[in-house]
Design an enzyme around this catalytic site. Structure first.
Site, short mmCIF file in Angstrom:
data_model
loop_
_atom_site.label_atom_id
_atom_site.label_comp_id
_atom_site.label_asym_id
_atom_site.label_seq_id
_atom_site.Cartn_x
_atom_site.Cartn_y
_atom_site.Cartn_z
N THR A 17 0.83 -1.21 0.00
CA THR A 17 0.00 0.00 0.00
C THR A 17 0.86 1.26 0.00
O THR A 17 0.59 2.21 -0.74
CB THR A 17 -0.94 0.01 1.22
OG1 THR A 17 -1.79 -1.15 1.16
CG2 THR A 17 -1.81 1.25 1.23
N TYR A 18 1.90 1.28 0.82
CA TYR A 18 2.79 2.44 0.85
C TYR A 18 3.41 2.67 -0.52
O TYR A 18 3.41 3.80 -1.04
CB TYR A 18 3.88 2.22 1.91
CG TYR A 18 4.95 3.28 1.87
CD1 TYR A 18 4.70 4.55 2.36
CD2 TYR A 18 6.21 3.02 1.32
CE1 TYR A 18 5.67 5.53 2.31
CE2 TYR A 18 7.18 3.99 1.27
CZ TYR A 18 6.92 5.25 1.77
OH TYR A 18 7.88 6.21 1.71
N LYS A 38 -8.85 -1.59 -5.04
CA LYS A 38 -8.47 -2.70 -4.18
C LYS A 38 -9.68 -3.62 -4.11
O LYS A 38 -10.65 -3.33 -3.41
CB LYS A 38 -8.08 -2.21 -2.78
CG LYS A 38 -7.55 -3.32 -1.90
CD LYS A 38 -6.93 -2.78 -0.63
CE LYS A 38 -6.41 -3.93 0.24
NZ LYS A 38 -5.32 -4.71 -0.40
N ALA A 120 -4.24 -8.76 -2.62
CA ALA A 120 -4.25 -9.08 -1.19
C ALA A 120 -3.19 -10.13 -0.91
O ALA A 120 -3.36 -11.29 -1.27
CB ALA A 120 -5.62 -9.57 -0.75
N GLY A 121 -2.08 -9.71 -0.30
CA GLY A 121 -1.01 -10.66 -0.02
C GLY A 121 -0.14 -10.88 -1.24
O GLY A 121 0.07 -9.99 -2.06
#
Length: 256
Positions: A17-18, A38, A120-121
Site C-alpha cells: 500500500t505504501y 483494491k 491481497a497478499g
C-alpha cells in the site's frame, strides 16, 4: 485506453500500500489521471456508523485525490485480519469472486490514464474461495486485452537476504501465467539492513531482466529508482515507456 498495473507482493505485509500510494502520487505529479482499485480488503475496522473502514483502501483513495467513492475503490470489505476468504467465512458469507474482476470496469471508463490495482497478499495468496491472486490477475489481463487496455504486474518485495529467491520465483511464475512485469520495488522494512541490500537490486535486475527496479530505503524514506547503464535495463534494451509517456517512475525519487 488505460494502463493497468496489478500490485502484488512476495508475501503479506511487505509495504504494497505504501509503495502503491507513492507511485500514484508521482504519476499525478506527472499529469496522469490515476484511479485506484483494491478488489477486497480484510482486517477492516467497524465504525460507529456501521461503515467498514480499510486503512489500505483509504490510503490509496487519498493518494489518488479521492476519485469516485470508497465503495468503488474497495467494494468488498471484511473485518477479521485473515485472508479474504477466511475473513468472509467468519461473517458467514463468501467473497464475490466475479465482482473482484468486474469492479475494475468502473475505473476504465475513460476518466483515467492509469489504474493501480492492489491485490491481497502475495501472488499465490487466496483472494476468494475460488481464486488466488494470480487467477484474478489472469482474468483481469484477459479482460484488459479484450477491451484495449494494457495490463502489467508491479512486484513489491522486502529488501533483505533471501529476496532473490522470492522475487525470481514469483517473476517466473507470473511470466508462465502470461503476465508481464512492469517493475519491482524493494522495500527495506528494517532500519538494521543486512549486507545483501547493497547488491539485491543489481542482482535482481541481472537475473530477472525486470525493466524497473526501485528501493524504499526505509519505510519513511525516499523511493529511489535504479536504472541500468545509460538508462537501459539488464537485458540491454531501452526501458519501456508506460503510463502515458511516464517511464513508470522515470528514475524519480519519491519522498514521503
Amino acid at each position: 485506453m488505460a494502463s493497468l498495473y496489478f500490485v502484488t507482493g512476495t508475501d503479506t505485509e511487505v509495504g504494497k500500500t505504501y509503495c502503491t500510494a507513492k507511485t500514484v502520487e508521482r504519476m499525478r505529479e506527472c499529469g496522469q489521471r490515476v484511479g485506484v482499485y483494491k478488489p477486497v480488503a480484510s482486517g477492516c475496522e467497524l465504525r460507529a456508523d456501521g461503515q467498514r473502514y480499510s486503512v489500505d483502501a483509504a490510503t490509496l483513495w487519498q493518494a489518488a485525490g479521492r476519485p469516485k467513492n470508497i465503495d468503488a475503490v474497495c467494494p468488498q470489505r471484511f473485518l477479521a485480519a485473515l485472508s479474504p476468504p477466511q475473513s468472509a467465512a467468519r461473517e458467514g458469507v463468501k467473497v464475490d469472486t466475479r465482482q473482484l474482476r468486474d469492479g475494475l470496469a468502473i475505473w476504465c471508463d475513460g476518466d483515467f490514464d492509469v489504474v493501480m490495482i492492489e491485490g491481497a497478499g502475495g501472488l499465490f495468496s487466496p483472494i476468494s474461495d475460488d481464486w488466488l491472486n494470480v487467477d484474478l490477475a489472469i482474468e483481469m489481463k484477459r479482460w484488459s486485452d479484450q477491451n484495449g487496455h494494457s495490463f502489467e504486474l508491479l512486484l513489491v518485495a522486502p529488501d533483505r537476504l533471501g529476496v532473490l529467491h522470492h522475487v525470481i520465483s514469483t517473476s517466473r511464475a507470473a511470466e508462465s501465467a502470461g503476465i508481464p512485469i512492469a517493475g519491482l520495488i524493494l522495500n527495506r522494512m528494517d532500519d538494521h539492513a543486512d549486507e545483501s541490500t547493497q547488491t539485491n537490486a543489481e542482482d535482481l535486475r541481472r537475473w530477472c531482466g525486470i525493466p524497473m527496479v526501485a528501493s524504499v530505503r526505509q519505510p519513511s524514506g525516499p523511493l529511489v529508482v535504479f536504472s541500468g547503464p545509460n538508462g537501459r535495463n539488464a537485458s540491454g534494451e531501452t526501458s519501456r515507456e508506460t503510463a502515458g509517456g511516464v517511464n513508470f517512475l522515470n528514475q524519480t525519487t519519491i519522498r514521503r
